[in-house]
Scaffold this motif. Structure first.
Motif, PDB file in Angstrom:
ATOM      1  N   ILE B 189       0.073  -7.402  -1.254  1.00  0.00           N
ATOM      2  CA  ILE B 189       0.134  -6.690   0.032  1.00  0.00           C
ATOM      3  C   ILE B 189       0.433  -7.630   1.207  1.00  0.00           C
ATOM      4  CG2 ILE B 189      -1.573  -4.981  -0.723  1.00  0.00           C
ATOM      5  CD1 ILE B 189      -3.573  -6.364   1.227  1.00  0.00           C
ATOM      6  N   SER B 190       0.780  -7.047   2.317  1.00  0.00           N
ATOM      7  CA  SER B 190       0.678  -7.725   3.603  1.00  0.00           C
ATOM      8  C   SER B 190      -0.064  -6.759   4.513  1.00  0.00           C
ATOM      9  CB  SER B 190       2.060  -8.043   4.176  1.00  0.00           C
ATOM     10  OG  SER B 190       1.902  -8.345   5.560  1.00  0.00           O
ATOM     11  N   ALA B 191      -1.325  -7.104   4.797  1.00  0.00           N
ATOM     12  CA  ALA B 191      -2.144  -6.219   5.630  1.00  0.00           C
ATOM     13  C   ALA B 191      -1.545  -6.137   7.024  1.00  0.00           C
ATOM     14  CB  ALA B 191      -3.581  -6.728   5.697  1.00  0.00           C
ATOM     15  N   LEU B 192      -1.016  -7.258   7.475  1.00  0.00           N
ATOM     16  CA  LEU B 192      -0.454  -7.322   8.821  1.00  0.00           C
ATOM     17  C   LEU B 192       0.782  -6.438   8.946  1.00  0.00           C
ATOM     18  CD1 LEU B 192      -0.915  -8.862  11.508  1.00  0.00           C
ATOM     19  CD2 LEU B 192       0.808 -10.493  10.717  1.00  0.00           C
ATOM     20  N   LYS B 193       1.681  -6.557   7.974  1.00  0.00           N
ATOM     21  CA  LYS B 193       2.938  -5.808   8.043  1.00  0.00           C
ATOM     22  C   LYS B 193       2.818  -4.420   7.422  1.00  0.00           C
ATOM     23  CE  LYS B 193       5.301  -9.203   9.875  1.00  0.00           C
ATOM     24  NZ  LYS B 193       5.914 -10.332   9.192  1.00  0.00           N
ATOM     25  N   GLY B 194       1.735  -4.220   6.663  1.00  0.00           N
ATOM     26  CA  GLY B 194       1.529  -2.897   6.084  1.00  0.00           C
ATOM     27  C   GLY B 194       2.122  -2.713   4.695  1.00  0.00           C
ATOM     28  N   ASP B 195       2.647  -3.768   4.091  1.00  0.00           N
ATOM     29  CA  ASP B 195       3.247  -3.625   2.760  1.00  0.00           C
ATOM     30  C   ASP B 195       2.213  -3.240   1.710  1.00  0.00           C
ATOM     31  OD1 ASP B 195       6.179  -4.885   2.937  1.00  0.00           O
ATOM     32  OD2 ASP B 195       4.830  -6.111   4.172  1.00  0.00           O
ATOM     33  N   ASN B 196       2.452  -2.158   1.013  1.00  0.00           N
ATOM     34  CA  ASN B 196       1.611  -1.709  -0.100  1.00  0.00           C
ATOM     35  C   ASN B 196       0.161  -1.416   0.281  1.00  0.00           C
ATOM     36  OD1 ASN B 196       3.665  -1.684  -1.983  1.00  0.00           O
ATOM     37  ND2 ASN B 196       3.310  -3.810  -2.618  1.00  0.00           N
ATOM     38  N   VAL B 197      -0.115  -1.228   1.576  1.00  0.00           N
ATOM     39  CA  VAL B 197      -1.471  -0.827   1.955  1.00  0.00           C
ATOM     40  C   VAL B 197      -1.536   0.696   1.888  1.00  0.00           C
ATOM     41  CG1 VAL B 197      -3.259  -0.858   3.726  1.00  0.00           C
ATOM     42  CG2 VAL B 197      -1.793  -2.861   3.387  1.00  0.00           C
ATOM     43  N   VAL B 198      -0.796   1.351   2.764  1.00  0.00           N
ATOM     44  CA  VAL B 198      -0.707   2.812   2.696  1.00  0.00           C
ATOM     45  C   VAL B 198       0.685   3.206   2.214  1.00  0.00           C
ATOM     46  CG1 VAL B 198      -0.834   4.956   4.031  1.00  0.00           C
ATOM     47  CG2 VAL B 198      -2.436   3.098   4.512  1.00  0.00           C
ATOM     48  N   GLU B 199       1.685   2.506   2.772  1.00  0.00           N
ATOM     49  CA  GLU B 199       3.076   2.787   2.416  1.00  0.00           C
ATOM     50  C   GLU B 199       3.556   1.802   1.361  1.00  0.00           C
ATOM     51  OE1 GLU B 199       4.787   5.267   3.781  1.00  0.00           O
ATOM     52  OE2 GLU B 199       3.161   5.832   5.138  1.00  0.00           O
ATOM     53  N   LYS B 200       4.389   2.295   0.479  1.00  0.00           N
ATOM     54  CA  LYS B 200       4.963   1.429  -0.550  1.00  0.00           C
ATOM     55  C   LYS B 200       5.904   0.424   0.111  1.00  0.00           C
ATOM     56  CE  LYS B 200       6.157   1.839  -5.316  1.00  0.00           C
ATOM     57  NZ  LYS B 200       5.283   0.673  -5.489  1.00  0.00           N
ATOM     58  N   SER B 201       5.833  -0.832  -0.312  1.00  0.00           N
ATOM     59  CA  SER B 201       6.632  -1.878   0.319  1.00  0.00           C
ATOM     60  C   SER B 201       8.091  -1.822  -0.103  1.00  0.00           C
ATOM     61  CB  SER B 201       6.050  -3.242  -0.052  1.00  0.00           C
ATOM     62  OG  SER B 201       6.908  -4.260   0.393  1.00  0.00           O
ATOM     63  N   GLN B 202       8.972  -1.968   0.893  1.00  0.00           N
ATOM     64  CA  GLN B 202      10.405  -2.077   0.587  1.00  0.00           C
ATOM     65  C   GLN B 202      10.761  -3.523   0.265  1.00  0.00           C
ATOM     66  OE1 GLN B 202      12.256   0.797   0.537  1.00  0.00           O
ATOM     67  NE2 GLN B 202      10.248   1.718   0.968  1.00  0.00           N
ATOM     68  N   ASN B 203       9.825  -4.419   0.557  1.00  0.00           N
ATOM     69  CA  ASN B 203      10.112  -5.850   0.403  1.00  0.00           C
ATOM     70  C   ASN B 203       9.792  -6.387  -0.988  1.00  0.00           C
ATOM     71  OD1 ASN B 203      10.896  -6.238   3.181  1.00  0.00           O
ATOM     72  ND2 ASN B 203       8.729  -5.922   3.670  1.00  0.00           N
ATOM     73  N   MET B 204       9.091  -5.578  -1.798  1.00  0.00           N
ATOM     74  CA  MET B 204       8.724  -6.048  -3.141  1.00  0.00           C
ATOM     75  C   MET B 204       9.165  -5.042  -4.200  1.00  0.00           C
ATOM     76  SD  MET B 204       4.984  -7.733  -2.343  1.00  0.00           S
ATOM     77  CE  MET B 204       4.485  -6.754  -0.944  1.00  0.00           C
ATOM     78  N   PRO B 205      10.485  -4.895  -4.360  1.00  0.00           N
ATOM     79  CA  PRO B 205      10.983  -3.921  -5.333  1.00  0.00           C
ATOM     80  C   PRO B 205      10.535  -4.255  -6.757  1.00  0.00           C
ATOM     81  CG  PRO B 205      12.779  -5.295  -4.477  1.00  0.00           C
ATOM     82  CD  PRO B 205      11.585  -5.596  -3.654  1.00  0.00           C
ATOM     83  N   TRP B 206      10.203  -5.516  -7.004  1.00  0.00           N
ATOM     84  CA  TRP B 206       9.762  -5.926  -8.334  1.00  0.00           C
ATOM     85  C   TRP B 206       8.388  -5.379  -8.694  1.00  0.00           C
ATOM     86  CZ3 TRP B 206       5.312  -8.539  -7.344  1.00  0.00           C
ATOM     87  CH2 TRP B 206       5.199  -9.182  -6.099  1.00  0.00           C
TER      88      TRP B 206
END
Lengths: 301, 424
Positions: B189-206
């Motif tokens: 995750i990135s809590a700061l940017k919001g990756d994979n916290v509530v929304e699925k991250s576009q930055n980690m397709p893997w």
């Protein structure tokens, strides 16, 4: 397949029943603080379930500021009669008459703080060793760190920095002579849970919680209802508004919110969409950043 | 009613979780994001902490001020105590026991973990698995939390590199094999940017797994309860003094294990008398069965002498009954544990006195090594001890039942809760 899961309201209800029964079992002379507000009504409703078919084995205690909404007192007396409960009332006016408390003056005067004197005197007079209150941890930041079983020293004071750890559901009620406990069976409930439960259980609520027309004044964003206890300040005027109350304290400091919500369903939808906390309308909390903690340390509810 | 019930609001599950992380690993940011994104921070709260943050000369809004509500905490800029926060999504209601980062860490985390179904442990992706991570995992395991979610945070600072995530995951799994946790999940995750916290991250397709919020909303907690070993500690005896209920005698309590049904053949501890369940009264009248964590009142066919502190169990499945008990203890008081010392002990609804017979070893919470040479047990220490109680307790191992396997010790002089014990 049979599911062995309680939903959140039933689990909260079960937890509160457990806590209330612990109080009855662990203390000699407990009482239930009843203000006539929604939290104390829900707490009493659960207490009745906890001891059914026996009567609730402790009295209700109301601290009467003398500045109540008339609706609150009528509701209280009606409910007490219906349940056959015992009611003890401590009067702030008596504390003032005896010189135990001094009335605030000025247009913003409130008897909110004076309640502490009356409360502690009443505890001593009746020898109560535990008082159950409807306080919830989501209400206010000082309450977020409150225990279910909260110890008070022999001056009725709370020491927030030095609270006993509270683990699992094992409650430590040991105390010395003269000390007492405040117990909060609804600790884990939120405002939303309370209203959902009221709807689920079809619990009767005072009319103040539902939308109605009333003359109010706007004092720095707080809408105060017209009464002999609120005096107009310069530039203020009474206006008829469509309001309801989210919380009920005494008339001098409880703010109303403009609202068309006139049924439980509408209130729940309104709470779901609310962008202000319920105590946001309480003038008593606005006196300083740590107003609640400071009052609680002295022995407030 | 239409809107309300359609939204499912009246019928949600409750999930209690605890959050653990060391200083500066972004725990406040993560909690702030969960609360903010689920619309659980109100405008007046946000305004108030914004003003406070500015007054303290901080850049940005310090979300820790939301629950660092006590004057001393605000003055010193530290969190003193466990804070409870609440939020809900349409699927579940959540109670977070948020434990402070370093001060009296063990005591606070043990307290927060004692009622949790799940622990979120934060790992800084730049630092990987550090001593504190191991400590958090060990305490979660010791307190019997069935689900761990390891959030590998600050992925944004490492270009969302899959290698980093996989390496930390492997490192943690190697350590966790020594623990007793059934279910461990990993989320980058990135809590700061919001990756994979509530929304699925576009930055980690893997990463094909769920977001943290999705896990919190869906992790199956229904089978975490012990529905096998029937345990009912009697809390209070209900005897109405009315004509209508003249013969009513009910045993009130909260089911601590198993499923009780009318007709069940039960035994009363400590007396050993047996009877059958005549009826079970729930909050709204008679029920066909009662299970954890229901609060009910049980009535029996026979009139027996039963009082608070007794336990109803099934005749063919009884707990251990003993005065000699071994446990892991977490010490929570500045005054050290006294070998041969006497304490008041509380277990379910039962109260007794006890004497500490033996301190076997202390546990180094960072390495899990046993320390045999130093047996001084002070604040925040975890140790294995054996004690003897004045009356028998009826208990199960903590790993089998958290309700019947836990005790607290109380100092009889100060009345403070000084120790939390988990029976082994």
């Amino acid at each position: 397949m049979q599911s062995y899961n309680l939903n959140h309201l039933r689990e909260l209800e079960a937890e509160s029943m457990f806590v209330i029964r612990e109080v009855a079992a662990q203390f000699e002379k407990p009482a239930l603080l009843f203000s006539g507000g929604k939290d104390s009504i829900v707490m009493l409703h659960i207490a009745v379930k906890a001891f059914h078919p026996a009567r609730v084995p402790f009295p209700l205690l109301h601290i009467d500021t003398g500045h109540n909404f008339p609706e609150t007192l009528a509701f209280r007396d009606n409910l007490v009669k219906k349940l056959g409960a015992r009611l003890v009332v401590g009067y702030v006016q008596e504390s003032i008459n005896k010189g135990r408390a001094v009335e605030e003056t000025g247009p913003q005067a409130s008897r909110n703080i004076l309640q502490t004197v009356t409360l502690l005197d009443t505890i001593e007079e009746h020898g109560f060793d535990a008082l159950m209150g409807g306080g919830r941890r989501d209400e206010e930041k000082a309450r977020a760190k409150e225990r279910f079983f909260s110890h008070r020293d022999d001056f009725g004071q709370w020491d927030p920095k030095n609270q006993r750890p509270e683990l699992w559901n094992i409650f430590n009620s040991r105390k010395k002579m003269g000390e007492h406990f405040r117990v909060f069976p609804l600790s884990n409930w939120t405002e939303m849970d309370v209203w959902q439960y009221v709807l689920l259980e079809n619990i009767e609520m005072p009319s103040l919680y539902f939308s109605h027309y009333r003359e109010c004044l706007n004092r720095k964003g707080t809408l105060l209802a017209r009464s002999e206890y609120v005096k107009l300040m310069e530039g203020e005027k009474w206006e008829k508004m469509r309001i309801r109350f989210r919380t009920i304290g005494d008339m001098s400091c409880t703010g109303a919110t403009v609202s068309p919500a006139s049924s439980l369903e509408e209130i729940i939808l309104e709470v779901a969409a609310a962008r202000q906390t319920e105590r946001g309308s309480r003038a008593d909390d606005k006196r300083s950043e740590t107003a609640m903690e400071d009052r609680k340390k002295e022995g407030y509810f | 009613m239409k809107n309300v019930s359609e939204n499912g609001y009246l019928d949600m599950e409750l999930l209690r979780f605890t959050t653990a992380g060391s200083v500066d690993d972004g725990k406040s940011t993560l909690i702030g994001r969960l609360l903010y994104d689920s619309k659980s921070i109100f405008e007046d709260q946000y305004e108030a902490i914004k003003v406070s943050s500015e007054r303290r000369g901080e850049t940005g809004v310090n979300l820790a001020l939301l629950t660092d509500g006590l004057r001393a905490e605000r003055e010193q800029g530290i969190t003193i105590d466990v804070a409870y926060r609440y939020f809900a999504t349409p699927k579940r209601k959540f109670i977070i026991a948020d434990t402070p980062g370093h001060i009296q860490y063990t005591r606070n985390m043990v307290t927060g973990a004692s009622t949790a179904n799940l622990a979120v442990i934060l790992v800084d992706a730049r630092k990987g698995v550090v001593e504190q991570t191991k400590r958090h995992a060990f305490i979660s395991s010791l307190l019997g939390i069935p689900h761990l979610v390891i959030c590998i945070n600050k992925m944004d600072l490492l270009e969302y590199d899959q290698q980093v995530f996989e390496r930390i995951k492997k490192e943690f799994q190697a350590f966790a094999s020594k623990l007793k946790v059934q279910d461990i999940q990993f989320v980058p995750i990135s809590a700061l940017k919001g990756d994979n916290v509530v929304e699925k991250s576009q930055n980690m397709p893997w990463y094909g797994g769920p977001t943290l919020m999705y896990l919190l909303e869906t992790i199956h907690i229904g089978s975490d309860l012990n529905l096998v070993d029937c345990r009912f500690p009697v809390q209070y005896v209900i005897r109405p003094q009315s004509d209508e209920y003249h013969d009513y005698r009910g045993y009130a309590g909260r089911v601590a294990g198993g499923i009780f049904k009318p007709g069940d053949h039960v035994m009363v501890l400590p007396s050993g008398f047996t009877s059958r369940i005549k009826a079970i009264d729930g909050p709204d009248g008679p029920v066909k069965e009662a299970f954890t964590p229901m609060s009910v009142t049980i009535r029996l066919e026979d009139e027996l002498d039963i009082s608070r502190g007794d336990m109803l169990v099934r005749v063919n499945n009884v707990p251990e009954v003993s005065q000699d008990i071994d446990m892991m203890i977490c010490w929570m008081n500045p005054v050290k544990l006294k070998s041969n010392g006497k304490y008041s002990i509380r277990h379910t609804t039962r109260e007794a006195r006890c004497v500490i017979k033996n301190i076997l070893y202390k546990v180094d919470v960072n390495t899990l090594h046993r320390i045999q040479e130093d047996k001084e047990v002070g604040m925040n220490d975890i140790a294995r001890i054996s004690l003897r109680t004045t009356v028998p307790l009826f208990f199960d191992k903590y790993q089998i039942n958290r309700h019947t396997g836990s005790v607290i010790l109380i100092d009889e002089g100060t009345n403070e809760t000084v120790g939390a014990g988990m029976i082994i």
